[in-house]
Design a protein around this motif. Structure first.
Motif, mmCIF file in Angstrom:
data_model
loop_
_atom_site.group_PDB
_atom_site.id
_atom_site.type_symbol
_atom_site.label_atom_id
_atom_site.label_comp_id
_atom_site.label_asym_id
_atom_site.label_seq_id
_atom_site.Cartn_x
_atom_site.Cartn_y
_atom_site.Cartn_z
ATOM 1 N N MET A 192 -3.891 -8.522 0.274
ATOM 2 C CA MET A 192 -2.576 -7.929 0.553
ATOM 3 C C MET A 192 -2.690 -6.407 1.289
ATOM 4 O O MET A 192 -1.623 -5.965 1.631
ATOM 5 C CB MET A 192 -1.879 -7.585 -1.063
ATOM 6 N N ILE A 197 5.495 -4.577 -1.285
ATOM 7 C CA ILE A 197 3.768 -4.807 -1.557
ATOM 8 C C ILE A 197 3.882 -4.540 -2.860
ATOM 9 O O ILE A 197 2.884 -5.235 -3.602
ATOM 10 C CB ILE A 197 3.270 -3.718 -0.539
ATOM 11 N N LEU A 210 4.767 -7.341 -5.231
ATOM 12 C CA LEU A 210 4.404 -8.555 -4.817
ATOM 13 C C LEU A 210 2.715 -8.602 -5.326
ATOM 14 O O LEU A 210 2.539 -9.495 -6.016
ATOM 15 C CB LEU A 210 4.140 -8.887 -3.384
ATOM 16 N N MET A 262 9.281 -1.153 2.349
ATOM 17 C CA MET A 262 8.087 -2.193 2.402
ATOM 18 C C MET A 262 7.104 -1.878 1.412
ATOM 19 O O MET A 262 6.389 -2.888 0.852
ATOM 20 C CB MET A 262 7.408 -1.845 3.849
ATOM 21 N N LEU A 312 4.233 -10.754 6.443
ATOM 22 C CA LEU A 312 4.049 -11.176 5.148
ATOM 23 C C LEU A 312 3.435 -12.587 4.939
ATOM 24 O O LEU A 312 2.690 -12.860 4.333
ATOM 25 C CB LEU A 312 5.477 -11.458 4.570
ATOM 26 N N TRP A 313 3.643 -13.494 6.158
ATOM 27 C CA TRP A 313 2.899 -14.896 6.263
ATOM 28 C C TRP A 313 1.608 -14.666 6.316
ATOM 29 O O TRP A 313 0.650 -15.384 5.770
ATOM 30 C CB TRP A 313 3.612 -15.590 7.539
ATOM 31 N N PHE A 363 8.298 -8.163 10.108
ATOM 32 C CA PHE A 363 7.755 -8.194 8.666
ATOM 33 C C PHE A 363 7.399 -9.678 7.946
ATOM 34 O O PHE A 363 6.360 -9.695 7.469
ATOM 35 C CB PHE A 363 8.976 -7.520 8.009
ATOM 36 N N LEU A 364 8.522 -10.250 8.386
ATOM 37 C CA LEU A 364 8.163 -11.848 8.056
ATOM 38 C C LEU A 364 6.777 -12.473 8.446
ATOM 39 O O LEU A 364 6.137 -13.030 7.748
ATOM 40 C CB LEU A 364 9.281 -12.752 8.369
ATOM 41 N N MET A 387 1.571 -6.395 6.306
ATOM 42 C CA MET A 387 2.537 -5.390 5.739
ATOM 43 C C MET A 387 2.124 -3.945 5.931
ATOM 44 O O MET A 387 2.956 -3.236 6.333
ATOM 45 C CB MET A 387 2.819 -5.969 4.402
ATOM 46 N N ASN A 398 -0.166 -12.120 5.483
ATOM 47 C CA ASN A 398 -0.818 -11.738 4.060
ATOM 48 C C ASN A 398 -0.946 -12.835 3.039
ATOM 49 O O ASN A 398 -1.986 -13.020 2.478
ATOM 50 C CB ASN A 398 -0.041 -10.535 3.618
#
Length: 310
Positions: free
Chosen positions: A238, A288, A291, A284, A67-68, A63-64, A264, A70
């Motif tokens: 995103m 999203i 964010l 999640m 995220l990076w 997941f990290l 994500m 994205n």
């Protein structure tokens, strides 16, 4: 009389508003509730687990990584897309040579708009299939075949564009850029056409160069349109689920190789439909959503400036 008018308007609005609340707002509320459970998506049985799903998210290396990825797209995609679209729109509308007719666009500007906008007419899935063929990692791929014909690439070791962890995300970003520039070119062109030509002619008469005209005249008058475009492109950065799930390698919903193109949205769908971790996937989705809202508000606030009237 005003009361009767208000009741009449409310009577027409209550139906669409009710449908919007049922089919749009209520699913968001349900997702938020499910994110605090261990729901597996197969039945209505679930247990309340509190913030465990959210704690697990930020210790999940996949997941990290998503995220990076994205965030990388969020920085690169809106900036490059808007810069290219503004440049091409400026050239198409006011980049031609001046003369007795004054400021005008380049010759064939209407044709250029159609050509640039054409990719946006195609669906994202069709684009993904086309570009997957372009990026093929053998001599049959358009890019590899062209490089080999030009003697740039070794036919025994063609470039694995979509199987290279260092290249795959930028290959996806280029397709998003190619797909989006034409739409925003047309959008900025429509905004530029509403600017009186006399403003450009006056600037040129005062000795301003084309570059100065762009930064001193065009960009300030298009700022509201640029601001809105930035928000839409940030939302696209995103998401980009459809393109990555079809175009990139991976067992389910793409994201490969080794999660190098994972975002994500693809990881969410894999957890929801493949791993059966629906409550985790809902967490999640909430992240999203939050964010995206935060980015939209920050972008609108940071880019807010005094409106220029003309």
């Amino acid at each position: 009389m005003h009361k009767g008018k208000n009741r009449f308007v409310a009577g027409f609005l209550i139906g669409p508003l009710g449908l919007y609340l049922i089919f749009m707002i209520w699913p968001y509320v349900q997702t938020f509730g499910y994110s605090f459970t261990n729901w597996r998506g197969q039945s209505s049985q679930m247990e309340f687990v509190g913030l465990d799903n959210y704690a697990e998210l930020f210790s999940d290396s996949v997941f990290l990584r998503a995220l990076w990825n994205n965030l990388l797209l969020l920085v690169a995609l809106p900036l490059v897309t808007i810069l290219l679209a503004l440049f091409f729109a400026f050239m198409v509308n006011v980049g031609g040579r001046g003369g007795e007719a004054g400021i005008r666009g380049v010759r064939g500007s209407g044709l250029y708009k159609v050509i640039f906008f054409l990719p946006h007419v195609l669906s994202v899935v069709i684009l993904a299939i086309l570009w997957r063929a372009v990026y093929r990692g053998d001599v049959a791929g358009l890019i590899n075949g062209s490089l080999i014909k030009l003697g740039i690439s070794d036919p025994e070791q063609p470039v694995e564009w979509l199987n290279s962890p260092n290249l795959v995300l930028w290959c996806v970003a280029f397709v998003l850029l190619w797909w989006g520039v034409g739409f925003y070119l047309v959008l900025f062109s429509a905004a530029m056409q509403s600017i009186p030509r006399e403003i450009y002619e006056a600037a040129l008469l005062d000795g301003a160069r084309r570059t100065q005209t762009f930064f001193k005249v065009t960009l300030p008058l298009l700022w509201d349109t640029v601001q809105t475009s930035w928000v839409y492109l940030a939302i696209m950065a995103m998401d980009c689920f459809a393109l990555i799930s079809v175009m990139t390698p991976g067992n389910s919903f793409g994201g490969g190789p080794d999660h190098s193109s994972e975002v994500m949205a693809t990881y969410l769908m894999r957890n929801f439909l493949v791993f059966g971790k629906s409550g985790y996937a809902c967490a999640m989705g909430v992240v999203i959503l939050l964010l995206t809202l935060i980015l939209s508000v920050v972008t609108l606030r940071a880019s807010r400036r005094e409106r220029i009237e003309y």
